[in-house]
Enzyme design. Structure first.
Site, PDB file in Angstrom:
ATOM      1  N   SER A  72      40.949  36.317  49.019  1.00 24.35           N
ATOM      2  CA  SER A  72      40.492  35.513  50.096  1.00 24.35           C
ATOM      3  C   SER A  72      41.237  34.250  50.490  1.00 24.35           C
ATOM      4  CB  SER A  72      39.092  35.820  50.207  1.00 24.35           C
ATOM      5  OG  SER A  72      38.637  37.135  50.456  1.00 24.35           O
ATOM      6  N   SER A  97      38.328  36.798  53.346  1.00 21.99           N
ATOM      7  CA  SER A  97      37.697  36.998  53.942  1.00 21.99           C
ATOM      8  C   SER A  97      37.120  35.293  54.357  1.00 21.99           C
ATOM      9  CB  SER A  97      36.161  36.939  52.815  1.00 21.99           C
ATOM     10  OG  SER A  97      36.180  36.313  51.727  1.00 21.99           O
ATOM     11  N   LYS A 120      33.506  27.356  54.077  1.00 22.26           N
ATOM     12  CA  LYS A 120      33.311  28.173  54.205  1.00 22.26           C
ATOM     13  C   LYS A 120      31.689  28.599  54.594  1.00 22.26           C
ATOM     14  CE  LYS A 120      34.307  33.218  52.650  1.00 22.26           C
ATOM     15  NZ  LYS A 120      35.182  33.687  52.069  1.00 22.26           N
TER      16      LYS A 120
HETATM   17  N1  GLN Z   1      39.944  41.451  50.610  1.00 19.47           N
HETATM   18  C1  GLN Z   1      39.578  42.052  49.768  1.00 19.47           C
HETATM   19  C2  GLN Z   1      37.577  42.111  49.552  1.00 19.47           C
HETATM   20  O1  GLN Z   1      37.450  42.724  50.390  1.00 19.47           O
HETATM   21  C3  GLN Z   1      38.908  40.365  48.780  1.00 19.47           C
HETATM   22  C4  GLN Z   1      37.263  40.096  49.518  1.00 19.47           C
HETATM   23  C5  GLN Z   1      37.467  38.367  48.654  1.00 19.47           C
HETATM   24  O2  GLN Z   1      38.114  37.794  47.892  1.00 19.47           O
HETATM   25  N2  GLN Z   1      36.475  37.547  48.604  1.00 19.47           N
HETATM   26  O3  GLN Z   1      36.821  42.748  48.771  1.00 19.47           O
END
Ligand code: GLN
Length: 481
Positions: free
Chosen positions: A182, A158, A83
């Site tokens: 994420s 994400s 990532k």
């Molecule tokens: N969807 C969550 C956010 O927008 C989690 C994001 C993540 O785990 N990096 O913060």
């Protein structure tokens, strides 16, 4: 096993077997994997950067070790995607943001070092929501990722690119990061395994900070076994990260092969409200399957779950507003010149950050400001302690908790972009894992009538990843038969 046509279904064990029996060389595998990734990527936009030179150099080392009878690492020759919030020395790392569009890190994340030391071939860096903020990968400055299982749908976020790469078969395994779901949510949406280890289990050194007290690095894979292998390599204390834990790392492969019978599973009742009926039915079926394997199932309660979304979006935005202060046009790549220093900061950040990142910086700055700190930030930290206590109490009675990952399967690209609150609600079942720091994962458990994957979430006690893998592995293997 021959290489032709098998790239998308390779496992770590198959790569090893093929290399050691000289069915193919690491160089051949790297070339094929890169070619395949290049051909497939336009469909999904999973990769932001491919890394042919790095992968081929790593492959040459593996071939050399095999030829000379040297050390052949546990991930020798395994195509791996990383990532783009995890730094790779000499290889562009953008965090899905314009503000780091040209950033070439001078060092590797510890997790990357450990994987490369075991012979993994990094074939590319994967697309993600900007600074890992999002649930759909639509917040990337470099365009959304498409779900390989349904190209008009999001892959989740994400870590959407890392999940898509493994689902599409361009990488055998990948690394993602999880701050509020994420890894698990995109794993569930793409039909792959995704693991969020205990907070502190894997070093965060070289993971670009979003919300430091919540950030985790973890693997994606097509099988529980492969995910466990990657975690085994990257887990363990690291002097470079003060929050990395000294807790010993279990032998995951040995422990996960023990039968699941007798394991006590709790179903947190708060996680079964608001589920789409199809997701609910698929998860129910998975629970009945676990019962057939001899697990004892009972209902438990995590009463503070209803506060998780508000609590998370206060703590995560507060920490993000502080962590992202460093992108100021002085350090790191882009700068928008202006007459005064303050204007230069403002213009650089105005042009470099996308809308969601700005929204979070503003929210976070607000909840940390004098007069509001106690009302919001401190209160959220207190609620976080209650959420963690919920888990501790539940784990006095059961070994494992099982729940859905997301209330619904992958939604359409564009469906929720204009409604940040609806988007935030898609994290309801995943946030508590990060807030409490317990290990959790998503393992595929079925598909909706439209063919959209659904994941089952498994939680265990802090540092007990072995039991989590044991449940998931037994479930996966017995379902496959
Ligand atoms: N969807 C969550 C956010 O927008 C989690 C994001 C993540 O785990 N990096 O913060």
């Amino acid at each position: 096993m021959s290489l032709s046509d098998n790239i998308p279904s390779l496992t770590i064990a198959a790569v090893r077997e093929g290399l050691l029996n000289k069915h193919f060389s690491a160089k051949e595998l790297a070339e094929r994997a890169l070619k395949y990734a290049e051909a497939e990527n336009p469909k999904t936009n999973a990769y932001l950067t491919l890394a042919p030179e790095r992968a081929l150099a790593a492959a040459a080392k593996v071939d050399d070790a095999i030829a000379k009878g040297g050390y052949v690492g546990v991930l020798a020759g395994v195509p791996l995607a990383v990532k783009d919030v995890i730094v790779t020395k000499g290889l562009r790392t953008t965090c899905g943001s314009r503000i780091l569009e040209h950033y070439i890190p001078p060092y590797n994340a510890t997790a990357v070092d450990r994987l490369e030391h075991e012979g993994a071939l990094i074939i590319g860096k994967t697309n993600c929501d900007e600074f890992a903020m999002g649930s759909s990968n639509e917040n990337s400055a470099f365009g959304p990722v498409r779900n390989p299982k349904a190209l008009d749908r999001v892959p989740g976020g994400s870590s959407g690119g890392s999940a898509a790469a493994v689902a599409q078969g361009t990488a055998v395994v990948s690394l993602g990061s999880d701050t509020g779901g994420s890894i698990r949510q995109p794993a569930s949406f793409c039909g792959v395994v995704g693991v969020t280890p205990t907070y502190g289990r894997v070093s965060r050194y070289g993971l670009v900070a979003f919300a430091s007290s919540l950030d985790h690095i973890g693997p994606f894979a097509r099988t529980v076994e492969d995910a466990a292998t990657v975690l085994q390599v990257i887990a363990g204390h690291d002097d470079q990260d003060a929050t990395s834990a000294f807790a010993p790392v279990d032998d995951y492969h040995a422990l996960m092969r023990e039968p699941a019978s007798g394991i006590k599973i709790g179903l947190p009742k708060e996680y079964f409200d608001g589920l789409s009926s199809e997701t609910g039915a698929i998860v129910d079926k998975a629970i009945r399957h676990l019962e057939k394997l001899g697990c004892q199932i009972r209902e438990v309660s995590l009463p503070h779950t209803k506060y998780a979304v508000s609590c998370y979006y206060i703590i995560a935005t507060a920490e993000a507003s502080s962590n992202l202060a460093r992108y100021d046009g002085v350090r790191y790549t882009i700068r928008t010149e202006a007459g005064t220093l303050a204007d230069m900061y403002r213009n650089t950040r105005g042009a470099g950050f996308g809308a969601e990142v700005k929204r979070r910086i503003m929210l976070g700055t607000y909840v940390l400001s004098a007069g509001y700190y106690d009302a919001y930030y401190k209160k959220a930290q207190q609620v976080r302690t209650l959420i963690t206590q919920d888990f501790r109490e539940a784990f006095e009675d059961v070994d494992v908790l099982v729940a859905p990952v997301s209330p619904f399967p992958a939604f359409r690209i564009g469906e929720k972009v204009d409604d940040p609150l609806a988007m935030y609600l898609s994290d309801v079942y995943t946030l508590t894992g990060d807030l409490s720091g317990v290990p959790c994962m998503s393992v595929p458990c079925g598909e909706s009538s439209a063919g959209l994957p659904v994941g089952l979430q498994v939680f265990t006690k802090h540092f007990d990843e072995a039991t989590m893998f044991r449940i998931a592995h037994n479930y996966e293997q017995s379902r496959a038969q």
